[in-house]
Write a protein that holds these residues in place. Structure first.
Motif, PDB file in Angstrom:
ATOM      1  N   ILE A  99      35.375  41.860  35.668  1.00 51.22           N
ATOM      2  CA  ILE A  99      34.679  42.112  34.401  1.00 51.22           C
ATOM      3  C   ILE A  99      34.666  40.852  33.544  1.00 51.22           C
ATOM      4  O   ILE A  99      33.652  40.501  32.932  1.00 51.22           O
ATOM      5  CB  ILE A  99      35.342  43.279  33.647  1.00 51.22           C
ATOM      6  CG1 ILE A  99      35.103  44.595  34.394  1.00 51.22           C
ATOM      7  CG2 ILE A  99      34.811  43.382  32.222  1.00 51.22           C
ATOM      8  CD1 ILE A  99      35.855  45.782  33.814  1.00 51.22           C
ATOM      9  N   VAL A 100      35.807  40.158  33.485  1.00 54.70           N
ATOM     10  CA  VAL A 100      35.868  38.920  32.698  1.00 54.70           C
ATOM     11  C   VAL A 100      34.942  37.864  33.289  1.00 54.70           C
ATOM     12  O   VAL A 100      34.179  37.196  32.570  1.00 54.70           O
ATOM     13  CB  VAL A 100      37.317  38.398  32.631  1.00 54.70           C
ATOM     14  CG1 VAL A 100      37.364  37.012  32.004  1.00 54.70           C
ATOM     15  CG2 VAL A 100      38.185  39.361  31.825  1.00 54.70           C
ATOM     16  N   LEU A 101      34.985  37.721  34.611  1.00 53.59           N
ATOM     17  CA  LEU A 101      34.164  36.702  35.279  1.00 53.59           C
ATOM     18  C   LEU A 101      32.673  36.990  35.174  1.00 53.59           C
ATOM     19  O   LEU A 101      31.871  36.079  34.913  1.00 53.59           O
ATOM     20  CB  LEU A 101      34.562  36.603  36.753  1.00 53.59           C
ATOM     21  CG  LEU A 101      35.839  35.826  37.092  1.00 53.59           C
ATOM     22  CD1 LEU A 101      36.215  36.048  38.549  1.00 53.59           C
ATOM     23  CD2 LEU A 101      35.646  34.339  36.828  1.00 53.59           C
ATOM     24  N   LEU A 102      32.287  38.248  35.393  1.00 55.85           N
ATOM     25  CA  LEU A 102      30.876  38.586  35.538  1.00 55.85           C
ATOM     26  C   LEU A 102      30.241  39.208  34.297  1.00 55.85           C
ATOM     27  O   LEU A 102      29.023  39.385  34.260  1.00 55.85           O
ATOM     28  CB  LEU A 102      30.695  39.534  36.732  1.00 55.85           C
ATOM     29  CG  LEU A 102      31.230  39.013  38.074  1.00 55.85           C
ATOM     30  CD1 LEU A 102      31.036  40.051  39.173  1.00 55.85           C
ATOM     31  CD2 LEU A 102      30.551  37.704  38.453  1.00 55.85           C
ATOM     32  N   VAL A 103      31.059  39.539  33.295  1.00 52.08           N
ATOM     33  CA  VAL A 103      30.511  40.132  32.068  1.00 52.08           C
ATOM     34  C   VAL A 103      30.888  39.285  30.841  1.00 52.08           C
ATOM     35  O   VAL A 103      30.003  38.780  30.133  1.00 52.08           O
ATOM     36  CB  VAL A 103      30.992  41.590  31.869  1.00 52.08           C
ATOM     37  CG1 VAL A 103      30.421  42.155  30.565  1.00 52.08           C
ATOM     38  CG2 VAL A 103      30.579  42.452  33.047  1.00 52.08           C
ATOM     39  N   ILE A 104      32.199  39.123  30.596  1.00 57.79           N
ATOM     40  CA  ILE A 104      32.651  38.419  29.388  1.00 57.79           C
ATOM     41  C   ILE A 104      32.176  36.970  29.390  1.00 57.79           C
ATOM     42  O   ILE A 104      31.552  36.496  28.420  1.00 57.79           O
ATOM     43  CB  ILE A 104      34.182  38.476  29.260  1.00 57.79           C
ATOM     44  CG1 ILE A 104      34.669  39.924  29.225  1.00 57.79           C
ATOM     45  CG2 ILE A 104      34.623  37.704  28.006  1.00 57.79           C
ATOM     46  CD1 ILE A 104      34.193  40.700  28.037  1.00 57.79           C
ATOM     47  N   TYR A 105      32.472  36.238  30.460  1.00 59.02           N
ATOM     48  CA  TYR A 105      32.095  34.825  30.506  1.00 59.02           C
ATOM     49  C   TYR A 105      30.580  34.618  30.426  1.00 59.02           C
ATOM     50  O   TYR A 105      30.114  33.747  29.681  1.00 59.02           O
ATOM     51  CB  TYR A 105      32.653  34.163  31.766  1.00 59.02           C
ATOM     52  CG  TYR A 105      34.151  33.944  31.733  1.00 59.02           C
ATOM     53  CD1 TYR A 105      34.881  34.110  30.566  1.00 59.02           C
ATOM     54  CD2 TYR A 105      34.848  33.565  32.880  1.00 59.02           C
ATOM     55  CE1 TYR A 105      36.251  33.915  30.523  1.00 59.02           C
ATOM     56  CE2 TYR A 105      36.232  33.355  32.856  1.00 59.02           C
ATOM     57  CZ  TYR A 105      36.927  33.539  31.685  1.00 59.02           C
ATOM     58  OH  TYR A 105      38.283  33.327  31.659  1.00 59.02           O
ATOM     59  N   PRO A 106      29.765  35.388  31.163  1.00 55.52           N
ATOM     60  CA  PRO A 106      28.316  35.218  31.021  1.00 55.52           C
ATOM     61  C   PRO A 106      27.814  35.506  29.605  1.00 55.52           C
ATOM     62  O   PRO A 106      26.915  34.817  29.117  1.00 55.52           O
ATOM     63  CB  PRO A 106      27.744  36.226  32.031  1.00 55.52           C
ATOM     64  CG  PRO A 106      28.795  36.326  33.081  1.00 55.52           C
ATOM     65  CD  PRO A 106      30.088  36.247  32.319  1.00 55.52           C
ATOM     66  N   VAL A 107      28.385  36.521  28.940  1.00 58.04           N
ATOM     67  CA  VAL A 107      27.970  36.833  27.571  1.00 58.04           C
ATOM     68  C   VAL A 107      28.312  35.666  26.642  1.00 58.04           C
ATOM     69  O   VAL A 107      27.495  35.259  25.802  1.00 58.04           O
ATOM     70  CB  VAL A 107      28.651  38.127  27.082  1.00 58.04           C
ATOM     71  CG1 VAL A 107      28.488  38.296  25.570  1.00 58.04           C
ATOM     72  CG2 VAL A 107      28.078  39.340  27.808  1.00 58.04           C
TER      73      VAL A 107
ATOM     74  N   GLY B  10      37.658  30.083  33.398  1.00 57.14           N
ATOM     75  CA  GLY B  10      37.792  29.926  31.952  1.00 57.14           C
ATOM     76  C   GLY B  10      38.089  28.497  31.548  1.00 57.14           C
ATOM     77  O   GLY B  10      37.614  28.013  30.511  1.00 57.14           O
ATOM     78  N   GLN B  11      38.884  27.793  32.377  1.00 61.31           N
ATOM     79  CA  GLN B  11      39.213  26.401  32.092  1.00 61.31           C
ATOM     80  C   GLN B  11      37.989  25.492  32.191  1.00 61.31           C
ATOM     81  O   GLN B  11      37.955  24.427  31.575  1.00 61.31           O
ATOM     82  CB  GLN B  11      40.297  25.929  33.068  1.00 61.31           C
ATOM     83  CG  GLN B  11      41.646  26.604  32.836  1.00 61.31           C
ATOM     84  CD  GLN B  11      42.552  26.540  34.051  1.00 61.31           C
ATOM     85  OE1 GLN B  11      42.314  25.765  34.986  1.00 61.31           O
ATOM     86  NE2 GLN B  11      43.603  27.342  34.054  1.00 61.31           N
ATOM     87  N   ALA B  12      36.997  25.901  32.961  1.00 55.63           N
ATOM     88  CA  ALA B  12      35.743  25.146  33.052  1.00 55.63           C
ATOM     89  C   ALA B  12      34.743  25.578  31.986  1.00 55.63           C
ATOM     90  O   ALA B  12      33.979  24.763  31.468  1.00 55.63           O
ATOM     91  CB  ALA B  12      35.128  25.313  34.447  1.00 55.63           C
TER      92      ALA B  12
ATOM     93  N   ARG C  63      43.485  36.208  40.074  1.00 52.16           N
ATOM     94  CA  ARG C  63      43.953  35.741  38.765  1.00 52.16           C
ATOM     95  C   ARG C  63      43.686  34.252  38.590  1.00 52.16           C
ATOM     96  O   ARG C  63      43.208  33.808  37.540  1.00 52.16           O
ATOM     97  CB  ARG C  63      45.463  35.993  38.631  1.00 52.16           C
ATOM     98  CG  ARG C  63      45.872  37.423  38.469  1.00 52.16           C
ATOM     99  CD  ARG C  63      47.347  37.549  38.127  1.00 52.16           C
ATOM    100  NE  ARG C  63      48.204  36.618  38.835  1.00 52.16           N
ATOM    101  CZ  ARG C  63      49.393  36.933  39.343  1.00 52.16           C
ATOM    102  NH1 ARG C  63      49.844  38.164  39.226  1.00 52.16           N
ATOM    103  NH2 ARG C  63      50.135  36.019  39.939  1.00 52.16           N
ATOM    104  N   THR C  64      44.008  33.463  39.625  1.00 50.69           N
ATOM    105  CA  THR C  64      43.840  32.015  39.522  1.00 50.69           C
ATOM    106  C   THR C  64      42.367  31.642  39.438  1.00 50.69           C
ATOM    107  O   THR C  64      41.993  30.723  38.698  1.00 50.69           O
ATOM    108  CB  THR C  64      44.501  31.305  40.720  1.00 50.69           C
ATOM    109  OG1 THR C  64      45.844  31.768  40.864  1.00 50.69           O
ATOM    110  CG2 THR C  64      44.516  29.800  40.526  1.00 50.69           C
ATOM    111  N   ALA C  65      41.522  32.335  40.194  1.00 50.24           N
ATOM    112  CA  ALA C  65      40.081  32.070  40.128  1.00 50.24           C
ATOM    113  C   ALA C  65      39.561  32.318  38.712  1.00 50.24           C
ATOM    114  O   ALA C  65      38.734  31.553  38.194  1.00 50.24           O
ATOM    115  CB  ALA C  65      39.342  32.944  41.133  1.00 50.24           C
TER     116      ALA C  65
END
Length: 467
Positions: free
Chosen positions: A250-258, A408-410, A401-403
């Motif tokens: 959800i963070v990778l595919l929803v939060i970050y794209p938003v 986020g670091q990028a 988790r690491t991915a």
């Protein structure tokens, strides 16, 4: 003589992503062979090769981070908003961490992972290493010039072995201090800065040579994971494991794209550019080991100014951990509370959010999600014995988790660079899956034009921001 002049067709190499994917598939096959046919020698070989590869990256991180930060600080001589850039970076770290911990808490409340787990809490043991709010104060003070630490452990037979490690947070502090001193000295420090800049180019080249071994390293790392951690471990904590993967997704595919879209960035272009680092983080399970590759994709693929990226990416690798320090501790705390029959109230959930947002800095000088989890549990007053119940599946959930951490670091440096005119939009917009790897593979012949473009972009940004 050029290939065109001789009539010979130019040699074509498989793109970097394809090489890594082949290594991934080969690793799965080798891991299954080792596990299915009980080939202990193969499992040990995969573990050794993968460990050597990650260790090579970690060793290169030390001089790379130190020289990169010194140069980046020295290059900020004419920039009046350096402090604002640093502050804005930390704010975005906190904003995305807050969104991530909300996802973790929500999933925990909806799915009740602890109530549905089949574990015997009587056999639980507290970990030997725990997190503390004072760790941040002690970890930022370097014990020596390179931030070198030595840990001693007992081996089989009673013998003691010592293994050195580097505290990346201390290296960041050292780099900032040395760079600031060079700024204060002024013109007299120019020879030192030029020498450091030359050293940075050399270490960057060494990093890329190691990164070229990624297909082999990927095969060994994923093969070792498959050989040593079977899926049978997931049964008792299946819902908890699924929650961690779903939360990270959800963070990778929803939060970050938003967040990317809200700042005028195409999310697909971001993932295309950052994918090599995200992919490698998944199999290596090491944000620090992935740091050289993260730094490279942020500058080469995403178009972030090298001066700013040299500062922001190492800081992110030590404090920006949405997977390990936000989603995972939130879900784990709820799971442990349910396993031991402890009811959590609104104040406890607010504490979980606070620890997730601020606590990653408190444990930045330490390693592993276990330290962050113990900090969360101790703050809430939950039994630390619950940590031991989750350790069996930690290697499996640590991959996603690491991915998430590395993504986020990028993302945050890219967002801040975009907001402050330090992003080359044409480089960012050129990203396509597979196509971005071509820039990642730039070698000596193309390095100079890239550096010139980077310098021009940074100078234009300085003029714009100063105005």
């Amino acid at each position: 003589m050029p290939a065109a002049a001789t009539g010979a067709a130019p040699r074509r190499r498989a793109p970097f992503w394809a090489q890594v994917f082949v290594g991934l598939v080969a690793g799965v096959v080798l891991g299954l062979v080792a596990r299915s046919f009980d080939q202990a020698w193969l499992a040990e070989t995969l573990k050794t090769v993968g460990g050597i590869f990650v260790q090579l990256l970690k060793v290169i991180v030390v001089p790379l981070v130190l020289t990169a930060i010194i140069v980046s600080i020295a290059n900020l001589r004419q920039v009046t908003n350096a402090a604002r850039l640093a502050g804005e970076t930390l704010v975005w770290f906190a904003v995305t961490a807050a969104a991530s911990v909300v996802v973790g808490i929500t999933l925990g409340l909806v799915t009740n992972p602890g109530a549905n787990a089949t574990l015997d809490t009587a056999a639980a043991e507290a970990p030997s290493k725990t997190g503390s709010w004072l760790d941040f104060l002690t970890s930022i003070v370097p014990g020596n010039f390179l931030g070198l630490e030595v840990s001693t452990s007992a081996e089989e037979g009673g013998a003691l072995s010592s293994s050195p490690s580097f505290n990346i947070l201390q290296l960041v502090i050292l780099g900032i201090a040395i760079g600031a001193a060079a700024l204060a000295v002024g013109a007299k420090a120019d020879p030192f800065v030029e020498l450091t800049r030359s050293a940075l180019e050399i270490f960057s080249k060494l990093v890329w040579w190691v990164i070229k071994l990624s297909p082999v390293g990927t095969a060994a790392l994923i093969g070792s994971a498959v050989a040593n951690y079977g899926w049978d471990l997931l049964g008792p904590l299946a819902i908890f494991t699924a929650d961690v993967y779903l939360g990270c997704a959800i963070v990778l595919l929803v939060i970050y794209p938003v967040v990317a879209r809200a700042n005028g960035l195409n999310p697909v272009r971001f993932f295309a550019g950052a994918w090599p680092a995200i992919q490698f983080a998944f199999v290596s399970r090491s944000s620090i080991g992935t740091l050289p590759l993260t730094q490279r994709v942020v500058t080469h693929n995403l178009g972030v100014s090298r001066d700013y990226a040299s500062f922001a990416v190492p800081i992110g690798a030590t404090t920006k951990m949405d997977g390990c320090a936000a989603i995972y501790p939130a879900l784990a705390a709820i799971t442990v509370a349910q396993l031991f029959g402890v009811d959590l109230g609104i104040t406890d959930y607010l504490l979980i959010a606070f620890v997730s947002i601020v606590g990653s800095a408190a444990t930045a000088g330490l390693t592993g999600a276990v330290v962050m989890l113990t900090l969360t549990l101790s703050t809430l007053g939950l039994p630390l014995e619950g940590v031991g119940l989750l350790l069996a599946i930690d290697p499996i959930i640590d991959m996603i988790r690491t991915a998430t951490n590395v993504a986020g670091q990028a993302l945050v440096p890219t967002i801040v660079a975009k907001r402050n005119g330090l992003l080359d939009q044409s480089v960012y917009d050129a990203n396509t899956f597979g196509g971005a790897d071509r820039r990642l593979e730039l070698d000596e012949d193309e390095a100079t034009p890239l550096s010139a473009a980077d310098a021009t972009r940074t100078e234009d940004a300085r003029v714009a921001v100063s105005a």
